[in-house]
Design an enzyme around this catalytic site. Structure first.
Site, PDB file in Angstrom:
ATOM      1  N   LYS A   1       2.617  30.621 -61.861  1.00  0.00           N
ATOM      2  CA  LYS A   1       3.756  31.584 -61.395  1.00  0.00           C
ATOM      3  C   LYS A   1       5.014  30.917 -61.187  1.00  0.00           C
ATOM      4  CE  LYS A   1       3.909  30.743 -56.930  1.00  0.00           C
ATOM      5  NZ  LYS A   1       3.629  30.666 -55.475  1.00  0.00           N
TER       6      LYS A   1
ATOM      7  N   CYS B   1      -0.180  28.451 -58.640  1.00  0.00           N
ATOM      8  CA  CYS B   1       1.249  27.876 -58.359  1.00  0.00           C
ATOM      9  C   CYS B   1       2.027  27.377 -59.604  1.00  0.00           C
ATOM     10  CB  CYS B   1       0.883  26.532 -57.696  1.00  0.00           C
ATOM     11  SG  CYS B   1      -0.263  26.705 -56.223  1.00  0.00           S
TER      12      CYS B   1
ATOM     13  N   GLU C   1       6.281  37.620 -54.002  1.00  0.00           N
ATOM     14  CA  GLU C   1       6.711  36.883 -55.558  1.00  0.00           C
ATOM     15  C   GLU C   1       6.696  37.367 -56.621  1.00  0.00           C
ATOM     16  OE1 GLU C   1       5.735  32.505 -53.613  1.00  0.00           O
ATOM     17  OE2 GLU C   1       4.045  33.398 -54.710  1.00  0.00           O
TER      18      GLU C   1
ATOM     19  N   HIS D   1      29.398  17.931 -48.490  1.00  0.00           N
ATOM     20  CA  HIS D   1      30.256  18.940 -48.798  1.00  0.00           C
ATOM     21  C   HIS D   1      30.724  18.942 -50.223  1.00  0.00           C
ATOM     22  CE1 HIS D   1      33.010  22.179 -47.873  1.00  0.00           C
ATOM     23  NE2 HIS D   1      34.005  21.354 -48.336  1.00  0.00           N
TER      24      HIS D   1
ATOM     25  N   ARG E   1       4.597  39.266 -43.357  1.00  0.00           N
ATOM     26  CA  ARG E   1       3.861  39.238 -41.908  1.00  0.00           C
ATOM     27  C   ARG E   1       3.634  37.684 -41.392  1.00  0.00           C
ATOM     28  NH1 ARG E   1      -0.996  39.606 -39.556  1.00  0.00           N
ATOM     29  NH2 ARG E   1      -1.984  39.978 -41.681  1.00  0.00           N
TER      30      ARG E   1
ATOM     31  N   ARG F   1       1.809  48.632 -46.297  1.00  0.00           N
ATOM     32  CA  ARG F   1       1.140  49.237 -45.060  1.00  0.00           C
ATOM     33  C   ARG F   1       1.926  48.837 -43.846  1.00  0.00           C
ATOM     34  NH1 ARG F   1      -5.134  47.722 -44.293  1.00  0.00           N
ATOM     35  NH2 ARG F   1      -4.879  45.411 -43.608  1.00  0.00           N
TER      36      ARG F   1
ATOM     37  N   THR G   1      -7.323  27.536 -58.881  1.00  0.00           N
ATOM     38  CA  THR G   1      -6.206  28.592 -58.700  1.00  0.00           C
ATOM     39  C   THR G   1      -4.857  27.861 -59.208  1.00  0.00           C
ATOM     40  OG1 THR G   1      -7.843  29.646 -57.339  1.00  0.00           O
ATOM     41  CG2 THR G   1      -5.482  30.054 -57.109  1.00  0.00           C
ATOM     42  N   CYS G   2      -4.676  26.923 -58.461  1.00  0.00           N
ATOM     43  CA  CYS G   2      -3.053  26.422 -58.501  1.00  0.00           C
ATOM     44  C   CYS G   2      -2.686  26.017 -59.962  1.00  0.00           C
ATOM     45  CB  CYS G   2      -3.157  25.067 -57.774  1.00  0.00           C
ATOM     46  SG  CYS G   2      -1.387  24.234 -57.817  1.00  0.00           S
TER      47      CYS G   2
ATOM     48  N   GLU H   1      24.693  21.773 -46.268  1.00  0.00           N
ATOM     49  CA  GLU H   1      25.557  21.416 -45.137  1.00  0.00           C
ATOM     50  C   GLU H   1      25.612  22.266 -43.758  1.00  0.00           C
ATOM     51  OE1 GLU H   1      29.864  21.403 -45.446  1.00  0.00           O
ATOM     52  OE2 GLU H   1      29.378  22.305 -47.383  1.00  0.00           O
TER      53      GLU H   1
ATOM     54  N   ASP I   1      -9.377  26.180 -49.884  1.00  0.00           N
ATOM     55  CA  ASP I   1      -9.479  27.489 -49.412  1.00  0.00           C
ATOM     56  C   ASP I   1     -10.724  27.936 -49.003  1.00  0.00           C
ATOM     57  OD1 ASP I   1      -6.674  27.256 -50.277  1.00  0.00           O
ATOM     58  OD2 ASP I   1      -6.839  28.964 -51.820  1.00  0.00           O
TER      59      ASP I   1
ATOM     60  N   TYR J   1       3.148  36.672 -49.360  1.00  0.00           N
ATOM     61  CA  TYR J   1       3.826  36.291 -50.370  1.00  0.00           C
ATOM     62  C   TYR J   1       3.638  36.507 -51.785  1.00  0.00           C
ATOM     63  CZ  TYR J   1       0.320  32.594 -50.916  1.00  0.00           C
ATOM     64  OH  TYR J   1      -0.851  31.864 -51.293  1.00  0.00           O
TER      65      TYR J   1
ATOM     66  N   TYR K   1      -6.393  16.921 -66.184  1.00  0.00           N
ATOM     67  CA  TYR K   1      -7.541  17.020 -65.050  1.00  0.00           C
ATOM     68  C   TYR K   1      -8.941  16.218 -65.676  1.00  0.00           C
ATOM     69  CZ  TYR K   1      -5.065  19.194 -61.277  1.00  0.00           C
ATOM     70  OH  TYR K   1      -4.155  19.384 -60.004  1.00  0.00           O
TER      71      TYR K   1
END
Length: 486
Positions: A52, A49, A183, A469, A206, A200, A43-44, A474, A337, A179, A100
């Protein structure tokens, strides 16, 4: 001679499974095999990830011309070319999948491009018909997006499908408030799509800090996202000529653009290639080119044969494991997951490493799920670690140090953007219990703040640190007085 074909068989070629497989093989000499039914990277890398975040980057260029002009540059922005971007995106994903595969090959892991299911405590069956035995089996099958129980939900798409669109819709309805929903609302809005979002609940995101949630929701609306909380789909159907031409659209709604293009092979075969009519629970009706359901994910454990083999599953399909990722069957473990503990890629990788330490290195290592930093890549970003103000208040007496301001870069350009920095502090121990940042680059900032908080830093440790700064961050070390106590 071992009684088993392999010492370890990993089901799933995502980040967690690949890390466990290659480390077990390369660092302990274990005989390891891995099966993946789809694309390596999981998935990632393929559907989450990585693509996205590249889409996030693409979407943030939309306003740079106006900002640059405020700084004296003569710039004119052209249109966004989805075809050019998505082609390059797919090339990058192909490259990462190849990486991979190479990592596994170089580590000596045997790979099978097939679906694997569990036959018994030491046997997996491949979709090619082979039975393979292993001393240990590791389930790392990840999660999958789910559609809600709503009328005609099969007509919409899920997050996996977004990466396969051949063209962008002119308008989209995103259903959900987590999220992923937020996103993609920000991404597509930045790419020029007219975005409406239904959630909803009373407020998006949440479970996160309420003050941060409110600022993000306000920013999303200011950026042009038509966000409706307390709203869901009441009815949905393919748009008819009557919907398109009889004034069904609410006042101020935008007329339809081009159809949304082809859906991915993962989409339902009867999913439409054209617009959808939607009626909301608040009574409004509108036609959208596309409807995206970002209403949650579920462990990808259906049909794996786990329960028949004696593995216990929780409600929703999550594999039940102990602190060492071991299931009720001693030879079978699960990470990532599929266990529905903390569903983040770096956590799955850590769980895979802890599994190898425990099973193959003789060093029992429980998984540490405490104080995990995370980021939500909305615009602005949200970085968080530790307890929200609300959760901390229920636990003990706290002090809250917070500030919200217009950052220098965008303020100079006349933009209304605001950022927020927040520390939640224990009154008894002075430890920082939570840190929440809503700002551009918040994901980068929270990674570094997470180190200090994981080490047990106190508010006074932050105070003793000299500010850099002029920066946004900061403010994290200059907030001297609490804004409230509880």
């Amino acid at each position: 001679m071992s009684a088993f074909d392999y010492d370890l068989f990993v089901i799933g070629g995502g980040s967690g499974g690949v890390r466990a497989a290659r480390v077990a093989a390369s660092e302990t000499g274990a005989r390891v095999a891995l099966a993946e039914e789809s694309r390596y990277g999981g998935t990632c890398v393929i559907r989450g990830c990585v693509p996205k975040k590249l889409m996030v980057f693409a979407s943030t260029y939309a306003g740079l011309d106006a900002e640059a002009q405020a700084y004296g540059w003569d710039m004119t922005r052209g249109g966004f070319d989805w075809t050019a971007f998505s082609g390059k995106l797919n090339t990058e994903l192909d490259r990462l999948e190849s990486v991979y595969r190479s990592l596994l090959k170089n580590a000596g892991v045997t790979t099978f491009d097939a679906r694997a299911t569990v036959k018994d405590a030491h046997t997996v069956t491949l979709s090619t018909g082979e039975d393979i035995t292993a001393k240990h089996i590791l389930v790392a099958t990840g999660g999958r997006p789910v559609r809600p129980d709503l009328p005609n939900a099969h007509l919409g798409i899920v997050s996996d499908d977004l990466f396969q669109l051949k063209s962008l819709p002119k308008s989209i309805l995103i259903v959900g408030g987590g999220y992923i929903a937020c996103e993609f609302a920000c991404i597509l809005n930045g790419l020029g799509v007219e975005v409406t979002q239904f959630y909803r609940g009373a407020q998006v995101l949440r479970g996160f800090d309420e003050e941060a949630r409110g600022l993000i929701a306000d920013s999303m609306r200011e950026n042009g996202i038509d966000l409706h909380c307390g709203t869901n789909i009441l009815d949905m159907a393919p748009a008819t000529e009557e919907h398109l031409g009889s004034g069904t659209l609410a006042e101020g709604d935008v007329a339809l653009g081009h159809p949304a293009g082809e859906l991915s092979p993962a989409a339902p075969s009867d999913a439409p290639r054209g617009p959808l009519w939607v009626k909301s629970t608040t009574g409004h009706e509108k036609v959208f080119d596309l409807v995206l359901f970002a209403t949650g994910r579920a462990p990808n454990t259906t049909g794996l044969g786990l329960e028949a083999a004696g593995v216990e599953l929780a409600r929703g399909g999550a594999v039940k494991v102990d602190a060492y990722s071991q299931t009720a069957v001693p030879s079978i473990y699960a990470i990532g997951d599929a266990t529905d503990r903390v569903n983040l890629t770096p956590v799955a990788i850590r769980e895979g490493m802890a599994f190898v330490e425990t099973v193959f290195k003789g060093n029992p290592t429980p998984v540490d799920h405490d104080l995990i930093p995370s980021a939500v890549f909305t615009q602005p970003e949200f970085g968080t670690v530790g307890l929200s103000e609300e959760a901390a208040r229920e636990q003990e007496e706290i002090e809250v140090y917070a500030t919200s301001f217009r950052p220098m870069q965008t303020s100079f350009a006349g933009k209304p953007d605001r950022v927020m920095m927040k520390l939640v502090v224990s009154r008894a121990t002075r430890k920082v219990l939570g840190c929440h940042i809503v700002a551009p680059g918040a994901g980068e900032m929270i990674q570094l703040a997470g180190i200090a908080i994981k080490m047990g830093a106190t508010k006074e440790d932050f105070d003793r640190t000299v500010a850099v700064h002029p920066t946004m961050s900061e403010e994290m070390v200059t907030m001297r007085n609490p804004v409230r106590s509880a």
